[in-house]
Design an enzyme around this catalytic site. Structure first.
Site, PDB file in Angstrom:
ATOM      1  N   TRP A 123      24.606  24.476  35.348  1.00  0.00           N
ATOM      2  CA  TRP A 123      24.032  23.256  35.914  1.00  0.00           C
ATOM      3  C   TRP A 123      24.553  21.938  35.601  1.00  0.00           C
ATOM      4  CZ3 TRP A 123      21.378  24.570  39.964  1.00  0.00           C
ATOM      5  CH2 TRP A 123      20.993  25.838  40.009  1.00  0.00           C
ATOM      6  N   ASP A 196      18.731  16.497  31.546  1.00  0.00           N
ATOM      7  CA  ASP A 196      17.933  17.787  32.367  1.00  0.00           C
ATOM      8  C   ASP A 196      17.498  18.643  31.294  1.00  0.00           C
ATOM      9  OD1 ASP A 196      17.284  19.747  34.005  1.00  0.00           O
ATOM     10  OD2 ASP A 196      19.303  20.035  34.895  1.00  0.00           O
ATOM     11  N   LYS A 220       9.649  26.360  35.522  1.00  0.00           N
ATOM     12  CA  LYS A 220      10.223  27.231  34.140  1.00  0.00           C
ATOM     13  C   LYS A 220       8.910  27.303  33.153  1.00  0.00           C
ATOM     14  CE  LYS A 220      14.293  26.873  35.917  1.00  0.00           C
ATOM     15  NZ  LYS A 220      15.084  27.823  36.706  1.00  0.00           N
TER      16      LYS A 220
END
Length: 393
Positions: A123, A196, A220
């Site tokens: 990511w 992030d 999440k």
């Protein structure tokens, strides 16, 4: 439960009363996540008639005064849970955390040509790729094999001091790697720090004041898919700082200036459920969920490490993710396929690795119970014993 008792854990304190109901499974998906039954049941109650409005929570307008209460309850809940001061603004945006890979450079380059990035896996590399359309990313560290099993010490990172900001991903969902102790002192003085935090957001206490921007997909640890939480220090939101090509819905100044920071119709349902989840988490606090995460992940890593090589995790132990435990089987793909098929029969769902890397992965988010992880561990032991011939000739 017996599991809690054996570990000396007060089940009521730990707040997890999963109580597998008819038809329920243990969901190890990397996202959307499993949700607490308490949250799901409340959402179910409000599905047909929300607070006596005669409308479903899914039907009510985002400009309705009843929904304004929902919106502010969610924001205030995050402020309390994370200790977010009034120096920060909280946005609920759409497009997933991935949209911010472009949104961050568009809003915060401020005319500069470079920004600093720490590549740690899938990511962060995606974020670097998107940012390269708007600036020249400076990678403060490069992992030559691109395996991302560990992270170089911060005092050895190579910064471009002219960079607009420093960016990193604290937990790599696909690679199963977490940077728990970020070396804040390594970042050049005055350089904004942007993170992030998607797959570990709300899983442990953090010092928000160390950051200029934090963003995370809610799916999440704190809600369903559709809501992206963006926490921005107010001094970062400056008039005309965003690039001219920035779409309106991604322009933080325009979002900030909109009534209730709703520039357009938000993901009303997702924000509502996030609000319920945050209210649930505030009953216990983030230290509680950090303790749970340590307990869950230890159970699974201990199983992997004691399997005599049948199951393998290659991540440096000090960087092993508590949220996303990735592992492989020594005999490879064929055995893993059988493992996944048998696991599903045992009501252990979505234990497959990401399509880009393969292998296996169990995501242990906030609502996953100790019992769920113990069920997976028991299954792994049983599978190894029954299929040892595929490993031991």
């Amino acid at each position: 439960s017996d599991v809690y008792k054996r570990q000396g854990i007060n089940a009521e304190y730990m707040g997890i009363r999963y109580q597998m109901e008819s038809g329920r499974v243990y969901n190890f998906s990397a996202g959307p996540c499993c949700l607490p039954l308490e949250v799901l049941k409340k959402a179910q109650e409000d599905m047909l008639n929300f607070n006596g409005t005669g409308m479903s929570i899914m039907e009510i307008s985002h400009r309705n005064k009843e929904y304004a209460k929902v919106w502010n309850n969610c924001r205030n809940g995050f402020r309390k849970l994370l200790g977010i001061s009034e120096e920060y603004q909280i946005f609920f945006m759409q497009g997933g955390a991935s949209l911010q890979f472009a949104g961050i450079p568009m809003n915060f380059l401020g005319g500069k040509e470079t920004a600093n990035f720490l590549p740690t896996g899938h990511w962060s590399l995606k974020a670097i790729s998107d940012a390269s359309a708007y600036c020249k990313p400076n990678l403060v560290w490069k992992d030559p094999p691109k395996q991302y099993y560990s992270i170089l010490e911060g005092d050895k990172w190579q910064f471009d001091k002219a960079g607009a900001y420093m960016y990193y991903c604290s937990n790599e969902t696909i690679n199963g790697l977490t940077l728990y102790d970020f070396p804040y002192q390594a970042v050049p003085e005055g350089m904004p720090l942007i993170c992030d935090m998607s797959s570990e957001f709300c899983s442990r206490p953090i010092d928000v004041n160390k950051y200029a921007v934090i963003f995370a997909g809610a799916q999440k640890n704190c809600g369903p898919a559709g809501n992206t939480v963006v926490i921005v220090r107010k001094d970062m939101i400056k008039k005309d700082k965003a690039m001219k090509i920035t779409p309106q819905v991604m322009n933080f100044q325009l979002v900030n200036d909109a009534p209730e920071q709703m520039l357009n119709t938000p993901a009303t349902w997702s924000c509502y459920v996030s609000g319920l989840y945050v209210e649930y988490m505030n009953k216990f606090g983030l230290k509680h969920f950090e303790e749970l995460a340590i307990q869950r992940s230890k159970l699974l890593y201990d199983m992997i490490d004691s399997s005599s090589g049948y199951y393998v995790n290659k991540i440096d132990p000090k960087f092993r993710s508590r949220q996303n435990v990735v592992f492989q089987m020594a005999k490879g793909e064929a055995t893993e396929k059988k493992f996944l098929a048998d696991a599903e029969k045992a009501k252990l769902i979505d234990v497959s690795g990401h399509r880009s890397v393969g292998g296996l992965r169990a995501s242990l988010y906030n609502a996953m119970s100790i019992e769920g992880v113990q069920a997976l561990v028991n299954f792994m032991k049983k599978f190894r014993d029954e299929n040892h011939q595929t490993f031991y000739p």
